[in-house]
Design an enzyme around this catalytic site. Structure first.
Site, PDB file in Angstrom:
ATOM      1  N   ARG A   1       0.785  -1.230   0.000  1.00  0.00           N
ATOM      2  CA  ARG A   1       0.000   0.000   0.000  1.00  0.00           C
ATOM      3  C   ARG A   1       0.820   1.285   0.000  1.00  0.00           C
ATOM      4  NH1 ARG A   1      -5.535  -0.010   3.306  1.00  0.00           N
ATOM      5  NH2 ARG A   1      -5.991   1.370   1.556  1.00  0.00           N
ATOM      6  N   ASP A   2       2.141   1.216   0.010  1.00  0.00           N
ATOM      7  CA  ASP A   2       2.928   2.452  -0.029  1.00  0.00           C
ATOM      8  C   ASP A   2       4.229   2.238  -0.794  1.00  0.00           C
ATOM      9  OD1 ASP A   2       3.344   5.143   0.434  1.00  0.00           O
ATOM     10  OD2 ASP A   2       4.217   4.858   2.415  1.00  0.00           O
ATOM     11  N   ILE A   3       4.128   1.586  -1.948  1.00  0.00           N
ATOM     12  CA  ILE A   3       5.303   1.395  -2.796  1.00  0.00           C
ATOM     13  C   ILE A   3       5.691   2.732  -3.412  1.00  0.00           C
ATOM     14  CG2 ILE A   3       6.167   0.321  -4.923  1.00  0.00           C
ATOM     15  CD1 ILE A   3       5.991  -1.582  -2.574  1.00  0.00           C
TER      16      ILE A   3
ATOM     17  N   THR B   1       1.052   7.446   0.111  1.00  0.00           N
ATOM     18  CA  THR B   1       1.598   8.729  -0.308  1.00  0.00           C
ATOM     19  C   THR B   1       0.748   9.307  -1.430  1.00  0.00           C
ATOM     20  OG1 THR B   1       3.807   7.930   0.287  1.00  0.00           O
ATOM     21  CG2 THR B   1       3.683   9.883  -1.130  1.00  0.00           C
TER      22      THR B   1
END
Length: 322
Positions: free
Chosen positions: A110-112, A149
């Protein structure tokens, strides 16, 4: 839980059967220990290895010990020093292997983004920062909340009408934004105002800079990963065999059976022992240093004393361990 930065998960896998009656919800700290127990068992060359977690009751933190890391692939965006295609392919292959492993373990990151891809001592990518990740049951996660992000959020997570969305598909979108950053040094959608940025992600078509000399294969992959429709967006298994990723078959990625081990399960004992409780972190550092130097003398005075005694031929103070 906020400070520990571990994924939010459903009930533990492989745990003992619960007694009859209504299930008792786990407290925040119990859930953190569950997360830690699973993360400590994740063992893959392209995922950060969590070795130990220390809890000092006198402080409001958990200390995480990890295998040696160097820097993020890209510390800052935008940058005027993007990667060339060969460099981007090398790191992206690592990212694909790591994400396939996490999805196999039923974890959505969920935050690559480039700053969460750290380079290890072996020169390969290690996926880090599981602070907003989710574990799922079944074939895919159906998520309802928007985290991550802003510039890397998938358009379906910003929809006013869509009630839930695929976890795997949003990881693929973020991988596409990351690859775009690798080769162009900027995100495909940028705006100083969050509302305007969200609107661009939802409505603006993806544009590749006209001056770029990227190969047609890379352009094709970028557009397929940044497909605004999650139902038609390319999947990780399809990415693995894409001509650009494999250099048209010259560098095939390993099969899933070779890249992924069995599904990780944790026992109640492993959960209970997931965090090492220490009276004082400073004391642990002191004792470890003393043992390493094989002396009971104060290790922080040892270097100074050795300098003072160098001319007299005296050894460092303390008793040598046998």
């Amino acid at each position: 839980m906020r400070q520990a930065g571990f994924p939010r998960r459903p009930p533990p896998r492989g745990a003992k059967a619960a007694p009859e009656g209504p299930p008792q919800p786990k407290g925040p700290l119990e859930r953190v220990y569950q997360e830690i127990a699973i993360l400590k068992k994740l063992d893959h060359p392209n995922v950060v290895k969590l070795v130990e977690v220390l809890d000092d009751p006198g402080e409001d933190h958990l200390y995480m010990g990890k295998i040696g890391l160097i820097l993020a692939v890209m510390e800052e965006l935008p940058t005027d020093k993007p990667l060339n295609e060969d460099q981007a392919r090398f790191y992206f292959q690592d990212l694909v292997r790591g994400i396939e492993f996490l999805h196999y373990q039923r974890i959505i990151h969920r935050d690559i983004k480039p700053s969460n891809l750290l380079v290890g001592e072996d020169g390969h990518i290690k996926i880090a920062d599981f602070g907003v990740s989710n574990q799922f049951e079944g074939a895919d996660a159906l998520l309802t909340s928007t985290v991550g992000t802003p510039a890397f959020l998938a358009p379906e997570t910003l929809s006013e009408t869509r009630k839930n969305f695929s976890g795997k598909a949003l990881d693929v979108w973020a991988m596409g934004v990351t690859l775009y950053c690798f080769v162009f040094g900027v995100c495909p959608f940028m705006d100083e105002r969050i509302i305007s940025l969200h609107q661009k992600i939802k409505t603006q078509p993806v544009e590749l800079p006209e001056h770029s000399d990227l190969s047609d294969d890379l352009k094709d992959l970028l557009l397929k990963m940044l497909d605004k429709n999650p139902e038609t967006r390319i999947s990780v298994p399809q990415i693995k065999v894409h001509p650009w990723v494999t250099r048209r078959g010259a560098e095939p990625l390993p099969l899933e059976d070779d890249n992924c081990c069995m599904l990780i399960e944790v026992t109640e004992e492993e959960v209970e022992n997931s965090v090492k409780h220490i009276p004082s972190l400073a004391t642990v550092i002191l004792v470890r240093t003393m043992l390493r130097k094989r002396s009971f003398g104060n290790p922080f005075d040892w270097g100074r004393q050795r300098t003072e005694d160098r001319g007299t031929g005296l050894s460092a103070p303390g008793h040598v361990l046998t």
